[in-house]
Design a protein around this motif. Structure first.
Motif, PDB file in Angstrom:
ATOM      1  N   ALA A 122      60.856  64.374  48.107  1.00 58.84           N
ATOM      2  CA  ALA A 122      61.035  65.107  49.056  1.00 58.84           C
ATOM      3  C   ALA A 122      61.592  66.586  48.612  1.00 58.84           C
ATOM      4  O   ALA A 122      61.314  67.773  48.911  1.00 58.84           O
ATOM      5  N   LEU A 123      62.714  66.461  47.529  1.00 55.72           N
ATOM      6  CA  LEU A 123      63.292  67.530  47.088  1.00 55.72           C
ATOM      7  C   LEU A 123      62.411  68.504  46.058  1.00 55.72           C
ATOM      8  O   LEU A 123      62.594  69.652  46.198  1.00 55.72           O
ATOM      9  N   ARG A 124      61.359  67.879  45.596  1.00 59.95           N
ATOM     10  CA  ARG A 124      60.381  68.564  44.741  1.00 59.95           C
ATOM     11  C   ARG A 124      59.519  69.487  45.640  1.00 59.95           C
ATOM     12  O   ARG A 124      59.219  70.605  45.556  1.00 59.95           O
ATOM     13  N   MET A 125      58.973  68.847  46.758  1.00 54.10           N
ATOM     14  CA  MET A 125      58.443  69.377  47.659  1.00 54.10           C
ATOM     15  C   MET A 125      58.940  70.623  48.400  1.00 54.10           C
ATOM     16  O   MET A 125      58.731  71.836  48.417  1.00 54.10           O
ATOM     17  N   LEU A 126      60.249  70.325  48.785  1.00 59.05           N
ATOM     18  CA  LEU A 126      61.344  71.317  49.397  1.00 59.05           C
ATOM     19  C   LEU A 126      61.599  72.465  48.448  1.00 59.05           C
ATOM     20  O   LEU A 126      61.502  73.762  49.135  1.00 59.05           O
ATOM     21  N   ARG A 127      61.907  72.429  47.393  1.00 57.27           N
ATOM     22  CA  ARG A 127      62.138  73.439  46.458  1.00 57.27           C
ATOM     23  C   ARG A 127      61.053  74.150  46.073  1.00 57.27           C
ATOM     24  O   ARG A 127      61.163  75.468  45.954  1.00 57.27           O
ATOM     25  N   THR A 227      73.362  73.340  38.838  1.00 56.45           N
ATOM     26  CA  THR A 227      72.245  73.226  37.930  1.00 56.45           C
ATOM     27  C   THR A 227      71.159  72.072  38.341  1.00 56.45           C
ATOM     28  O   THR A 227      71.713  70.917  38.360  1.00 56.45           O
ATOM     29  N   VAL A 228      70.088  72.650  38.872  1.00 56.08           N
ATOM     30  CA  VAL A 228      69.277  71.539  39.390  1.00 56.08           C
ATOM     31  C   VAL A 228      68.102  71.360  38.403  1.00 56.08           C
ATOM     32  O   VAL A 228      67.600  72.109  37.911  1.00 56.08           O
ATOM     33  N   ASP A 229      67.675  70.115  38.186  1.00 57.72           N
ATOM     34  CA  ASP A 229      66.850  69.695  37.423  1.00 57.72           C
ATOM     35  C   ASP A 229      65.238  69.699  38.040  1.00 57.72           C
ATOM     36  O   ASP A 229      65.309  69.910  39.598  1.00 57.72           O
ATOM     37  N   HIS A 230      64.233  69.309  37.585  1.00 61.62           N
ATOM     38  CA  HIS A 230      62.861  69.289  38.196  1.00 61.62           C
ATOM     39  C   HIS A 230      62.786  68.499  39.222  1.00 61.62           C
ATOM     40  O   HIS A 230      61.803  68.533  39.944  1.00 61.62           O
ATOM     41  N   ARG A 231      63.723  67.413  39.390  1.00 67.51           N
ATOM     42  CA  ARG A 231      63.648  66.172  40.461  1.00 67.51           C
ATOM     43  C   ARG A 231      64.046  66.937  41.701  1.00 67.51           C
ATOM     44  O   ARG A 231      64.272  66.265  42.835  1.00 67.51           O
ATOM     45  N   GLY A 232      65.039  68.078  41.549  1.00 67.16           N
ATOM     46  CA  GLY A 232      65.791  68.475  42.563  1.00 67.16           C
ATOM     47  C   GLY A 232      67.279  68.018  42.379  1.00 67.16           C
ATOM     48  O   GLY A 232      67.961  67.860  43.510  1.00 67.16           O
ATOM     49  N   ARG A 233      67.631  67.154  41.381  1.00 60.24           N
ATOM     50  CA  ARG A 233      68.985  66.450  41.429  1.00 60.24           C
ATOM     51  C   ARG A 233      69.995  67.551  40.635  1.00 60.24           C
ATOM     52  O   ARG A 233      69.709  68.399  39.582  1.00 60.24           O
ATOM     53  N   LEU A 234      71.174  67.545  40.986  1.00 59.07           N
ATOM     54  CA  LEU A 234      72.340  68.309  40.717  1.00 59.07           C
ATOM     55  C   LEU A 234      72.688  67.626  39.185  1.00 59.07           C
ATOM     56  O   LEU A 234      73.068  66.302  39.286  1.00 59.07           O
ATOM     57  N   ALA A 235      72.753  68.377  38.117  1.00 60.48           N
ATOM     58  CA  ALA A 235      73.252  67.853  36.824  1.00 60.48           C
ATOM     59  C   ALA A 235      74.459  67.974  36.404  1.00 60.48           C
ATOM     60  O   ALA A 235      75.025  69.097  37.132  1.00 60.48           O
ATOM     61  N   GLU A 236      75.124  67.199  35.736  1.00 62.34           N
ATOM     62  CA  GLU A 236      76.596  67.663  35.106  1.00 62.34           C
ATOM     63  C   GLU A 236      76.731  68.828  34.658  1.00 62.34           C
ATOM     64  O   GLU A 236      75.731  69.071  33.604  1.00 62.34           O
ATOM     65  N   PRO A 237      77.395  69.738  34.889  1.00 60.70           N
ATOM     66  CA  PRO A 237      77.456  70.976  33.843  1.00 60.70           C
ATOM     67  C   PRO A 237      78.032  70.858  32.540  1.00 60.70           C
ATOM     68  O   PRO A 237      78.715  69.768  32.204  1.00 60.70           O
ATOM     69  N   GLU A 238      77.573  71.396  31.530  1.00 56.45           N
ATOM     70  CA  GLU A 238      77.936  71.299  30.052  1.00 56.45           C
ATOM     71  C   GLU A 238      79.499  71.649  30.067  1.00 56.45           C
ATOM     72  O   GLU A 238      80.236  70.908  29.371  1.00 56.45           O
ATOM     73  N   HIS A 239      79.826  72.570  30.796  1.00 56.84           N
ATOM     74  CA  HIS A 239      81.396  73.011  30.706  1.00 56.84           C
ATOM     75  C   HIS A 239      81.938  72.919  32.339  1.00 56.84           C
ATOM     76  O   HIS A 239      81.645  73.933  33.095  1.00 56.84           O
ATOM     77  N   PRO A 240      82.564  71.912  32.478  1.00 62.97           N
ATOM     78  CA  PRO A 240      82.756  71.786  34.156  1.00 62.97           C
ATOM     79  C   PRO A 240      83.874  72.787  34.524  1.00 62.97           C
ATOM     80  O   PRO A 240      84.702  73.268  33.614  1.00 62.97           O
TER      81      PRO A 240
END
Length: 253
Positions: A122-127, A227-240
């Motif tokens: 769903a997120l790939r489609m929506l983005r 930071t959003v990956d190609h699947r639409g998931r929020l990733a952990e920031p490198e420096h919170p």
């Protein structure tokens, strides 16, 4: 700025909706969680994480929780209600399309692992359509798979009156990766007649509080960094980006 209470969309009049609001939409399930936890466990956890995260995020609204998900693997247990991948995908897509008419960013806060593939689709489609949306989960690193010590502890913290430790039993304690082939082919009941994947023994309110704090802090970090990956998931920031003060505010019950 931190609010003492999350602002709930359902209790807000339309003139009071902030412009370009950040909307957190909890995604749960209605499925068995062993003999000792309620069917809405995933919904309770997703909603709690969304509400507590919203108190640390400016102009954030918490939408009503979606209580049904893709829970076909639990169909062998009475009480489970699954709407499946296609229906869930359609609900998510149309919900975000509607929210996008007035909201700024939208975050789906997912409490059920079985919804993951649907959320990705769903997120790939929506983005691709241009919607500013992403999703994040409510997982605890090292936690057991389903209705074991981790989830039981979280429910002891969030809804102690619904966690019945006196009837809790251990289920299949093998890692989820080892269980998945049989689980996907035949369902949870074929792997664990009790519905538990893990062992609730040793679950405690204190452990549940720590786990909940960790999930909320992770959600705020990810949403703030965006930071959003190609699947639409929020990733952990490198420096919170969270300050010590903000972190202390997030984990306050």
């Amino acid at each position: 700025m931190r609010n003492d209470q999350a602002t709930e969309l359902a209790h807000t009049a339309w003139p009071d909706v902030p412009p370009d609001a950040l909307v957190l939409l909890p995604i749960g399930s209605t499925e068995q969680h062993g003999p000792h936890l309620p069917l809405d466990t995933d919904s309770v956890i997703a909603e709690a994480v969304a509400r507590r995260a919203a108190t640390a995020l400016p102009a954030a609204l918490v939408a009503p929780t979606l209580p049904y998900g893709a829970s076909g693997e639990h169909a062998g247990f009475p009480g489970t209600v699954s709407i499946g991948h296609e229906a869930l995908c359609a609900v998510l897509v149309e919900s975000v399309r509607s929210l996008s008419l007035w909201a700024g960013r939208i975050v789906l806060v997912n409490g059920h692992g079985g919804n993951t593939a649907t959320l990705d689709t769903a997120l790939r489609m929506l983005r691709t359509e241009g919607h500013d949306v992403a999703w994040t989960g409510c997982a605890v690193p090292g936690g057991d798979a389903h209705a074991g010590r981790t989830e039981t502890s979280v429910m002891l913290h969030l809804a102690p009156e619904q966690a019945r430790l006196e009837v809790a039993v251990a289920g299949d304690t093998r890692p989820l990766a080892a269980l998945l082939p049989e689980l996907m082919a035949h369902g949870v009941r074929a792997v664990s007649p009790s519905g538990v994947l893990g062992d609730p023994t040793g679950a405690s309110t204190a452990e549940g509080r720590r786990a909940t704090d960790a999930m909320v802090s992770a959600a705020v970090r990810r949403i703030t960094a965006w930071t959003v990956d190609h699947r639409g998931r929020l990733a952990e920031p490198e420096h919170p980006p969270m300050s010590k003060e903000l972190d202390q505010q997030v984990i306050r019950p």
